[in-house]
Design a protein around this motif. Structure first.
Motif, short mmCIF file in Angstrom:
data_model
loop_
_atom_site.label_atom_id
_atom_site.label_comp_id
_atom_site.label_asym_id
_atom_site.label_seq_id
_atom_site.Cartn_x
_atom_site.Cartn_y
_atom_site.Cartn_z
N GLY A 214 0.84 -1.19 0.00
CA GLY A 214 0.00 0.00 0.00
C GLY A 214 0.87 1.24 0.00
N SER A 215 0.24 2.39 0.14
CA SER A 215 1.00 3.64 0.11
C SER A 215 2.08 3.70 1.18
CB SER A 215 0.04 4.83 0.27
OG SER A 215 -0.86 4.90 -0.82
N ASN A 242 -4.35 -4.49 -5.19
CA ASN A 242 -5.30 -3.39 -5.01
C ASN A 242 -4.57 -2.11 -4.64
OD1 ASN A 242 -7.84 -2.27 -5.07
ND2 ASN A 242 -8.38 -2.87 -3.00
N PRO A 244 -3.30 1.73 -4.62
CA PRO A 244 -4.02 2.99 -4.81
C PRO A 244 -3.56 3.70 -6.08
CG PRO A 244 -2.41 3.21 -3.05
CD PRO A 244 -2.44 1.76 -3.42
N ALA A 246 -3.75 6.73 -6.69
CA ALA A 246 -3.13 8.02 -6.36
C ALA A 246 -1.61 7.94 -6.43
CB ALA A 246 -3.57 8.49 -4.98
N GLU A 247 -1.06 6.75 -6.28
CA GLU A 247 0.40 6.56 -6.32
C GLU A 247 0.84 5.91 -7.63
OE1 GLU A 247 1.91 7.84 -3.91
OE2 GLU A 247 0.53 7.85 -2.23
N THR A 260 -4.24 -3.65 -9.92
CA THR A 260 -5.13 -2.49 -9.88
C THR A 260 -6.39 -2.75 -9.08
OG1 THR A 260 -6.18 -3.21 -11.94
CG2 THR A 260 -4.30 -1.70 -12.12
N GLN A 261 -6.56 -3.94 -8.55
CA GLN A 261 -7.79 -4.31 -7.85
C GLN A 261 -7.51 -5.48 -6.93
OE1 GLN A 261 -10.93 -4.19 -10.70
NE2 GLN A 261 -12.48 -4.99 -9.33
N THR A 291 -11.77 -0.39 -13.56
CA THR A 291 -10.41 -0.11 -13.12
C THR A 291 -9.43 -0.08 -14.29
OG1 THR A 291 -10.20 -2.46 -12.54
CG2 THR A 291 -10.65 -0.93 -10.75
N TRP A 295 -7.00 3.15 -14.98
CA TRP A 295 -5.55 3.00 -14.92
C TRP A 295 -4.88 3.06 -16.29
CZ3 TRP A 295 -2.15 1.99 -10.74
CH2 TRP A 295 -2.75 1.88 -9.48
#
Length: 585
Positions: A214-215, A242, A244, A246-247, A260-261, A291, A295
């Motif tokens: 994750g982030s 999955n 994010p 945003a990154e 992506t999911q 998605t 993306w």
């Protein structure tokens, strides 16, 4: 990177199998990414999406040496390897656990469960390599609790596990749990990851999936990226799951693919933890349309949007009808997703084997471009992408679960006007010359995949969101009336640019129409160049009245045969006007 250099690297890294698939599909290898090239990983891996098999969907929590070898054997005996499927990836549950989590070696790294892998991981990798295949492996971020409890030394340093562990928080892990965060401000932290990467490289790992990212794990991704490069072994670096959006630019800079999911598996089988058939269902597959569209701007050579395992191989029992399986393959191919099968290769269904060995479909996946969605209306969707030879690949879908539906698209939405010679890529049949638009009546879950080759002088559209964008530029959707999936808002600085790669079958004079919006009253001039030569210096891009109002800025240029670049570069600190597309007539 020049087209020549990209082609050379492609030949070296992709190998003959997928190039043959591209040739059989009648597709030309593209040499430009579908996302800002400045963001792409430069580790030299995954110039085209990876193809192979992964253990999670079918084998899941009970991998063994024998089971993985059997899948490798089946990949070769079925002939899938001759169509480009070469990775055999061992996912989670290869490790040994105790009451405190992962058992560790003398340097704090996970140990292999020798009851499942009695000959060790290197022997398994050697077996797979001997078949001409590649070996993939699995890890998650952090450092094991047992390493901290034992304060194991970090190989080649004076540091120990307790020097680098942040025991105040635990990382996501799906097996033994008990993984602490690593504090990368502490000396020894990068050395620990380097040690692990060296071990994996010595075992013969060709592909590494790091899961649970994750982030908050960007420092881990950075550390693993650096560590894998330092081994000197070519290792494809994949992130899961999955992640994010945003990154997105960070994942693209550091890795070769990113999930992506969430999982495509439905976990609705009769076995423990939902294992067994069905492996998935249509809702888990069809949710990926949205998605993939979101993306799309981030995919391109060196970095790909991963839609997760492709559940084709074992017929209807995987949880999808034949129509739905063909639609899944079509979406994965249009999106440029890695094609990692999750099914049992030792029991391939003849219908599914025919699907998986369709080189026209494989060629669409391997063409180096991710498609954009141009129609989304109820159950109907249409996706398009432009090939390097000037043809277009178009996919039409009925995503519903009941009732037939007619999906349609105008050629102008695809990117050209007039007529086109149409080929059905699933069947290979010639559909003749079709003018203006295309439509297909589709059963629920059915797809139609075509190649459309314009037959006359046309206008070819190149969307700005698929062009190369200077650092700081973004693809936005916050103003109305744009074409495609968005428009480009460059950074407010002199030299900010958008650069399209265009193709021409012959040397010619062409009209360029640059669609732009300028919601201010201040001109935003730009230099327009072709192949690095300025053809219009300080060209005026005056106000259009609002950011929702678009205008065409037209000029005539000379284009040589083949591939050219067209750049619009700001000459003031205000940056470019918002740019929507470039039409080449």
């Amino acid at each position: 990177m020049t087209a020549h250099a990209m082609a050379a690297r492609l030949r070296a890294l992709l190998g003959s199998v997928s190039v043959l698939a591209l040739s059989a599909a009648g597709l030309t290898v593209a040499t430009t990414a579908g996302a800002p090239a400045s963001y792409a990983s430069d580790n030299g891996q995954s110039i085209r999406p990876a193809m192979g098999w992964s253990s999670w969907s079918f084998v899941r929590r009970t991998p063994t040496e024998a089971a993985i070898k059997a899948q490798a054997d089946a990949m070769v005996s079925s002939g899938l390897n001759t169509h480009g499927f070469v990775y055999v990836n061992l996912d989670d549950f290869w490790q040994k656990c105790d009451s405190n989590g992962f058992a560790v070696d003398s340097y704090g790294r996970w140990t292999v469960d020798t009851t499942r892998f009695p000959d060790g991981i290197k022997a398994l990798a050697d077996y797979i390599h001997a078949k001409g295949l590649k070996f993939g492996f699995y890890v998650t971020p952090g450092i094991a609790k047992n390493a901290v409890l034992k304060n194991t030394p970090i190989e080649g340093t004076s540091y120990h596990a307790q020097d680098i562990a942040d025991t105040s928080k635990t990382e996501k892990n799906y097996n033994c749990k008990n993984m602490y965060y690593i504090d990368y401000s502490k000396p020894g932290s990068q050395d620990f990851v380097n040690s692990w990467a060296r071990q994996f490289a010595s075992w013969g790992v060709d592909y590494l999936k790091i899961d649970g990212v994750g982030s908050a794990d960007i420092p881990d991704v950075q550390a693993w990226d650096a560590a894998l490069r330092a081994t000197g072994r070519p290792i494809t670096f994949a992130l899961s799951n999955n992640l994010p959006i945003a990154e997105a630019t960070t994942w693209k800079k550091l890795a070769n693919s990113w999930r992506t999911q969430g999982d495509v598996e439905c976990y609705c089988g009769p076995g423990p933890n939902g294992s067994g058939y069905p492996l998935t269902d249509w809702s888990h597959v069809s949710s990926r349309f949205a998605t993939a569209a979101s993306w799309q701007p981030y995919a391109g050579p060196g970095g790909w949007n991963d839609l997760d395992s492709l559940e084709i191989g074992n017929g209807d029992q995987v949880g999808l009808t034949a129509d739905q399986r063909r639609s899944a393959f079509t979406l994965w191919a249009m999106a440029g997703s890695p094609l990692l099968l999750g099914t049992d290769l030792t029991a391939l269904d003849s219908t599914d084997k025919t699907m998986l060995t369709n080189d026209r479909l494989i060629g669409v996946d391997q063409d180096g471009t991710a498609a954009a969605r141009v129609v989304s209306s109820g159950v109907n969707q249409v996706w398009r992408k432009k090939e390097a030879d000037g043809s277009y690949v178009v996919a039409l879908f009925n995503t519903g679960t009941s009732g037939s539906s007619t999906a349609s698209v105008d050629w102008t939405q695809v990117g050209f006007s007039g007529s086109a010679q149409v080929t059905d890529l699933w069947s290979g049949s010639d559909k003749g010359t079709i003018a203006n638009s295309y439509s297909a009546t589709l059963r629920p879950g059915e797809t139609r995949l075509i190649r459309a080759t314009p037959t006359s002088a046309t206008t070819t559209r190149y969307e700005a969101e698929n062009a190369a964008i200077s650092a700081g530029g973004t693809v936005d959707t916050n103003h109305q009336n744009y074409s495609g999936t968005g428009f480009v808002n460059t950074e407010n600085t002199t030299g900010a640019y958008v650069e399209w790669t265009v193709t021409s079958g012959a040397a010619r004079t062409a009209t360029l129409a640059i669609r732009y919006a300028n919601g201010t009253t201040t001109d935003r001039p730009a230099d327009v160049s072709v192949n690095g030569t300025t053809v219009s210096a300080g060209r005026s891009f005056p106000g259009t009245g609002s950011w929702d109002t678009w205008a065409d800025n037209r000029l005539t240029v000379s284009l040589p045969a083949g591939t050219s670049t067209v750049r619009v570069a700001a000459t003031t600190a205000n940056g470019d006007a918002n740019l929507d597309y470039l039409d080449v007539s």
